[in-house]
Structure formats: C-alpha cells, structure tokens
Design a protein around this motif. Structure first.
Motif, PDB file in Angstrom:
ATOM      1  N   ALA A  10       0.840  -1.205   0.000  1.00  7.19           N
ATOM      2  CA  ALA A  10       0.000   0.000   0.000  1.00  7.19           C
ATOM      3  C   ALA A  10       0.872   1.251   0.000  1.00  7.19           C
ATOM      4  CB  ALA A  10      -0.937  -0.015   1.200  1.00  7.19           C
ATOM      5  N   MET A  11       1.914   1.250   0.819  1.00  8.21           N
ATOM      6  CA  MET A  11       2.810   2.407   0.871  1.00  8.21           C
ATOM      7  C   MET A  11       3.551   2.602  -0.461  1.00  8.21           C
ATOM      8  SD  MET A  11       2.402   4.024   3.645  1.00  8.21           S
ATOM      9  CE  MET A  11       3.809   5.120   3.550  1.00  8.21           C
ATOM     10  N   GLN A  12       3.959   1.512  -1.079  1.00 10.28           N
ATOM     11  CA  GLN A  12       4.632   1.616  -2.379  1.00 10.28           C
ATOM     12  C   GLN A  12       3.681   2.186  -3.428  1.00 10.28           C
ATOM     13  OE1 GLN A  12       5.999  -2.453  -2.775  1.00 10.28           O
ATOM     14  NE2 GLN A  12       8.033  -1.947  -2.003  1.00 10.28           N
ATOM     15  N   GLU A  13       2.427   1.729  -3.394  1.00 12.38           N
ATOM     16  CA  GLU A  13       1.459   2.258  -4.355  1.00 12.38           C
ATOM     17  C   GLU A  13       1.185   3.739  -4.092  1.00 12.38           C
ATOM     18  OE1 GLU A  13      -2.986   1.358  -6.174  1.00 12.38           O
ATOM     19  OE2 GLU A  13      -2.099  -0.114  -4.818  1.00 12.38           O
ATOM     20  N   LEU A  14       1.110   4.116  -2.825  1.00 11.24           N
ATOM     21  CA  LEU A  14       0.918   5.537  -2.489  1.00 11.24           C
ATOM     22  C   LEU A  14       2.085   6.378  -3.010  1.00 11.24           C
ATOM     23  CD1 LEU A  14      -0.528   5.426   1.128  1.00 11.24           C
ATOM     24  CD2 LEU A  14      -1.540   6.594  -0.841  1.00 11.24           C
ATOM     25  N   GLU A  15       3.297   5.880  -2.834  1.00 13.30           N
ATOM     26  CA  GLU A  15       4.473   6.604  -3.341  1.00 13.30           C
ATOM     27  C   GLU A  15       4.422   6.741  -4.855  1.00 13.30           C
ATOM     28  OE1 GLU A  15       7.997   4.722  -1.798  1.00 13.30           O
ATOM     29  OE2 GLU A  15       7.395   5.104   0.271  1.00 13.30           O
ATOM     30  N   SER A  16       3.976   5.692  -5.527  1.00 13.16           N
ATOM     31  CA  SER A  16       3.858   5.729  -6.983  1.00 13.16           C
ATOM     32  C   SER A  16       2.820   6.767  -7.420  1.00 13.16           C
ATOM     33  CB  SER A  16       3.487   4.342  -7.503  1.00 13.16           C
ATOM     34  OG  SER A  16       3.268   4.374  -8.881  1.00 13.16           O
ATOM     35  N   ILE A  17       1.698   6.787  -6.719  1.00 13.28           N
ATOM     36  CA  ILE A  17       0.652   7.773  -7.029  1.00 13.28           C
ATOM     37  C   ILE A  17       1.189   9.180  -6.815  1.00 13.28           C
ATOM     38  CG2 ILE A  17      -1.568   8.705  -6.242  1.00 13.28           C
ATOM     39  CD1 ILE A  17      -2.406   5.743  -5.707  1.00 13.28           C
ATOM     40  N   LEU A  18       1.884   9.385  -5.713  1.00 10.56           N
ATOM     41  CA  LEU A  18       2.455  10.702  -5.423  1.00 10.56           C
ATOM     42  C   LEU A  18       3.432  11.126  -6.507  1.00 10.56           C
ATOM     43  CD1 LEU A  18       2.674  13.103  -3.529  1.00 10.56           C
ATOM     44  CD2 LEU A  18       4.395  11.826  -2.240  1.00 10.56           C
ATOM     45  N   ASP A  19       4.278  10.212  -6.932  1.00  6.73           N
ATOM     46  CA  ASP A  19       5.235  10.521  -8.008  1.00  6.73           C
ATOM     47  C   ASP A  19       4.497  10.920  -9.286  1.00  6.73           C
ATOM     48  OD1 ASP A  19       7.374   9.973  -6.332  1.00  6.73           O
ATOM     49  OD2 ASP A  19       7.698   7.944  -7.129  1.00  6.73           O
ATOM     50  N   SER A  20       3.433  10.203  -9.616  1.00  7.41           N
ATOM     51  CA  SER A  20       2.655  10.521 -10.819  1.00  7.41           C
ATOM     52  C   SER A  20       1.994  11.887 -10.708  1.00  7.41           C
ATOM     53  CB  SER A  20       1.575   9.460 -11.055  1.00  7.41           C
ATOM     54  OG  SER A  20       2.153   8.210 -11.329  1.00  7.41           O
ATOM     55  N   LEU A  21       1.515  12.196  -9.525  1.00  3.75           N
ATOM     56  CA  LEU A  21       0.896  13.511  -9.322  1.00  3.75           C
ATOM     57  C   LEU A  21       1.930  14.629  -9.414  1.00  3.75           C
ATOM     58  CD1 LEU A  21      -1.556  12.646  -6.394  1.00  3.75           C
ATOM     59  CD2 LEU A  21      -2.196  13.235  -8.744  1.00  3.75           C
ATOM     60  N   LYS A  22       3.113  14.371  -8.887  1.00  2.00           N
ATOM     61  CA  LYS A  22       4.184  15.377  -8.911  1.00  2.00           C
ATOM     62  C   LYS A  22       4.688  15.665 -10.311  1.00  2.00           C
ATOM     63  CE  LYS A  22       6.302  14.749  -4.362  1.00  2.00           C
ATOM     64  NZ  LYS A  22       7.529  14.276  -3.694  1.00  2.00           N
ATOM     65  N   ASP A  23       4.793  14.619 -11.140  1.00  2.00           N
ATOM     66  CA  ASP A  23       5.392  14.836 -12.471  1.00  2.00           C
ATOM     67  C   ASP A  23       4.419  15.452 -13.471  1.00  2.00           C
ATOM     68  OD1 ASP A  23       3.891  12.761 -13.670  1.00  2.00           O
ATOM     69  OD2 ASP A  23       5.525  11.324 -13.552  1.00  2.00           O
ATOM     70  N   GLY A  24       3.149  15.562 -13.097  1.00  4.27           N
ATOM     71  CA  GLY A  24       2.187  16.261 -13.945  1.00  4.27           C
ATOM     72  C   GLY A  24       1.787  15.519 -15.206  1.00  4.27           C
ATOM     73  N   SER A  25       2.017  14.236 -15.262  1.00  2.00           N
ATOM     74  CA  SER A  25       1.734  13.483 -16.490  1.00  2.00           C
ATOM     75  C   SER A  25       0.311  12.926 -16.549  1.00  2.00           C
ATOM     76  CB  SER A  25       2.735  12.328 -16.619  1.00  2.00           C
ATOM     77  OG  SER A  25       2.552  11.412 -15.547  1.00  2.00           O
ATOM     78  N   LEU A  26      -0.455  13.096 -15.501  1.00  2.00           N
ATOM     79  CA  LEU A  26      -1.798  12.513 -15.462  1.00  2.00           C
ATOM     80  C   LEU A  26      -2.849  13.462 -16.021  1.00  2.00           C
ATOM     81  CD1 LEU A  26      -1.758  10.992 -11.853  1.00  2.00           C
ATOM     82  CD2 LEU A  26      -1.376   9.792 -14.010  1.00  2.00           C
TER      83      LEU A  26
END
Length: 73
Positions: A10-26
């Motif tokens: 769950a924590m790894q998935e949260l980190e992945s989501i955060l990274d995606s939100l940060k990079d602005g690619s979504l």
C-alpha cells in the motif's frame, strides 16, 4: 483469488501515485481516480496501524498478566 494487500504494498502504491501527481503526467480523469485510490490506501494503512497497535497492546497486557501471576505463585 486476489492476494491480500500488505502495508508495504500500500505504501509503495501511495508513493507511486504521489510521483505521478508530482510529475504532472496525469490527465484530470486520472488525477481523480488516483486521488480516490490514494484515499483508500491511506484508510487501509491507518487501519493496519491501529490493528497492529491493538495487537501489540493486547500481547503486552497478556505478558504483564503472566508476569504478575508468576510473581504471586
């Protein structure tokens, strides 16, 4: 059968989501879905922490009771 979620996963998935939100690619739709999923994951992690804390407290109480019983014998 689906594998049960772990705290680590769950924590790894949260980190992945955060990274995606940060990079602005979504896209906006993906952002919405990601935020909803992150909310579910945070809830899962909080429940896991609470459950683990309760388990530890219960076991410490049992240990304490055992020590008291041994002292009274």
């Amino acid at each position: 059968m689906a594998k049960a979620m772990t705290y680590k996963a769950a924590m790894q998935e949260l980190e992945s989501i955060l990274d995606s939100l940060k990079d602005g690619s979504l896209s906006m739709d993906d952002i919405c879905a990601s935020v909803q999923r992150a909310t579910e994951l945070v809830k899962f992690c909080k429940e896991k922490i609470y459950t683990t804390e309760q388990l530890v407290q219960d076991n410490l109480k049992k240990l304490e009771d055992t020590i008291k019983d041994d002292d009274n014998e």
